[in-house]
Write a protein that holds these residues in place. Structure first.
Motif, short mmCIF file in Angstrom:
data_model
loop_
_atom_site.label_atom_id
_atom_site.label_comp_id
_atom_site.label_asym_id
_atom_site.label_seq_id
_atom_site.Cartn_x
_atom_site.Cartn_y
_atom_site.Cartn_z
N ALA A 28 0.84 -1.20 0.00
CA ALA A 28 0.00 0.00 0.00
C ALA A 28 0.88 1.26 0.00
O ALA A 28 1.95 1.26 0.60
N PRO A 29 0.44 2.33 -0.70
CA PRO A 29 1.21 3.58 -0.69
C PRO A 29 1.08 4.28 0.66
O PRO A 29 0.12 4.04 1.40
N TYR A 30 2.03 5.12 0.96
CA TYR A 30 1.97 5.89 2.20
C TYR A 30 1.08 7.13 2.02
O TYR A 30 0.96 7.69 0.93
N HIS A 31 0.45 7.51 3.09
CA HIS A 31 -0.31 8.76 3.17
C HIS A 31 0.32 9.61 4.26
O HIS A 31 1.09 9.12 5.08
N LEU A 32 -0.03 10.87 4.27
CA LEU A 32 0.52 11.79 5.28
C LEU A 32 -0.60 12.44 6.06
O LEU A 32 -1.58 12.92 5.49
N THR A 33 -0.48 12.47 7.37
CA THR A 33 -1.43 13.22 8.18
C THR A 33 -0.80 13.55 9.53
O THR A 33 0.35 13.18 9.81
N ALA A 34 -1.56 14.26 10.35
CA ALA A 34 -1.09 14.63 11.69
C ALA A 34 -1.63 13.62 12.70
O ALA A 34 -2.78 13.18 12.61
N PHE A 35 -0.78 13.27 13.64
CA PHE A 35 -1.16 12.33 14.69
C PHE A 35 -1.00 12.99 16.06
O PHE A 35 -0.13 13.85 16.24
N VAL A 36 -1.82 12.52 17.00
CA VAL A 36 -1.76 13.02 18.37
C VAL A 36 -1.27 11.91 19.29
O VAL A 36 -1.79 10.78 19.25
N TYR A 37 -0.30 12.24 20.09
CA TYR A 37 0.23 11.27 21.07
C TYR A 37 -0.85 10.96 22.11
O TYR A 37 -1.43 11.86 22.72
N GLN A 38 -1.13 9.66 22.31
CA GLN A 38 -2.19 9.24 23.22
C GLN A 38 -1.67 8.78 24.59
O GLN A 38 -2.43 8.64 25.54
N GLY A 39 -0.36 8.53 24.66
CA GLY A 39 0.20 8.06 25.92
C GLY A 39 0.99 6.77 25.74
O GLY A 39 1.16 6.26 24.62
N GLU A 40 1.49 6.25 26.85
CA GLU A 40 2.27 5.01 26.84
C GLU A 40 1.35 3.83 27.14
O GLU A 40 0.48 3.91 28.01
N VAL A 41 1.58 2.76 26.41
CA VAL A 41 0.75 1.56 26.56
C VAL A 41 1.68 0.35 26.74
O VAL A 41 2.72 0.25 26.07
N LYS A 42 1.29 -0.56 27.63
CA LYS A 42 2.11 -1.76 27.86
C LYS A 42 1.73 -2.86 26.87
O LYS A 42 0.55 -3.06 26.58
N TYR A 43 2.73 -3.54 26.32
CA TYR A 43 2.46 -4.68 25.45
C TYR A 43 3.43 -5.80 25.79
O TYR A 43 4.46 -5.59 26.45
N THR A 44 3.09 -7.00 25.34
CA THR A 44 3.89 -8.19 25.65
C THR A 44 4.50 -8.76 24.39
O THR A 44 3.84 -8.89 23.35
N ASP A 45 5.78 -9.08 24.48
CA ASP A 45 6.49 -9.68 23.34
C ASP A 45 7.40 -10.77 23.90
O ASP A 45 8.28 -10.51 24.71
N ASP A 46 7.14 -12.02 23.45
CA ASP A 46 7.91 -13.18 23.94
C ASP A 46 7.88 -13.24 25.47
O ASP A 46 8.90 -13.45 26.14
N ASP A 47 6.68 -13.06 25.99
CA ASP A 47 6.42 -13.16 27.44
C ASP A 47 7.07 -12.04 28.27
O ASP A 47 7.03 -12.09 29.50
#
Length: 261
Positions: A137-156
């Motif tokens: 898919a081609p890239y598009h451009l827009t403005a994003f707003v930082y929502q905060g830090e979120v915890k995620y799990t990778d390889d436990d």
């Protein structure tokens, strides 16, 4: 809105108007600025012609009165050119201040409007993004707003990632220290991958906008700043390189203005 900056700017504008005594003539002078530049050019040519004649006269002692007269004419012309150049420089300064005041007024009125959503400029980035499920898919451009830090799990193991959401759109993405995209965090999943990004502050500084200093900005203002990327192909160049080119062009324009002054 930073009222201190606005008041300081308005005071400087009024001081310049008073100093150069052109309050009533300002609109007319701005309208005829191009004719002032032409007048300076013509006067400069006139001086060159007169100096050429002066060189011929000086070889004839009998024409000493004519020489003195020509020297006086040249002095008067040079003084007139000096005044016109000074006026032209002052007009350019006043025009820049006037435009900034108008921009600040517009910003103030927008912020005072009811129902207008406002954003913290420190949380805004511009990013290229595409559907995370489609590598082609081609890239598009827009403005994003930082929502905060979120915890995620990778390889436990648990990690933290930064979450972003597009202004007025559906796109969301999360990144680990901007090294790689995170597909899921907690109970959330993200639909976009990012390509390159720059902060709102970086773009404002590159084009000379002071919006990043305000406590709040609107979506309309954010998108207006983003328009500096309109003439670039975001699928051929990353935003960092584009911004570098924008800075170089802005510096060239400043050098030309300073050289002309």
């Amino acid at each position: 809105m930073n009222l201190f900056n606005y008041t300081k700017l308005q005071r400087r504008y009024n001081e310049l108007l008073t100093k150069y005594d052109i309050v009533d003539d300002l609109p007319e002078l701005i309208a005829k600025k191009s004719s002032l530049v032409l007048e300076i050019t013509e006067l400069s040519k006139n001086i060159g012609d007169k100096k050429s004649l002066l060189g011929e006269y000086e070889s004839l002692e009998a024409l000493s009165e004519a020489v003195a007269s020509k020297r006086e004419e040249i002095a008067l012309l040079e003084e007139q050119i000096g005044k016109l150049k000074s006026l032209l420089d002052n007009l350019e300064t006043l025009e820049e201040i006037q435009k900034e005041i108008e921009s600040l007024e517009k910003h103030r009125k927008i912020l005072q409007s009811k129902g207008v959503k406002k954003y913290d400029p420190g949380k805004i980035i511009y990013a290229t993004y595409k559907d995370i499920s489609n590598d082609d898919a081609p890239y598009h451009l827009t403005a994003f707003v930082y929502q905060g830090e979120v915890k995620y799990t990778d390889d436990d193991d648990d990690f933290m990632c930064s979450e972003y959401k597009s202004i007025g759109g559906w796109a969301t993405f999360a990144v680990n220290n901007f090294d790689y995209a995170v597909l899921e965090a907690g109970k959330k999943s993200y639909n976009s991958d990012w390509g390159s990004l720059v902060s709102f502050e970086e773009v404002c500084m590159a084009i000379g906008s002071k919006l990043y200093l305000e406590s709040e900005v609107t979506g309309e203002e954010i998108m207006e700043i983003m328009s500096v990327f309109d003439n670039y192909d975001i699928n051929e160049e990353n935003l960092e390189d584009i911004l570098s080119d924008i800075k170089d062009k802005a510096n060239e324009r400043r050098k030309k203005r300073n050289k002309r002054a």
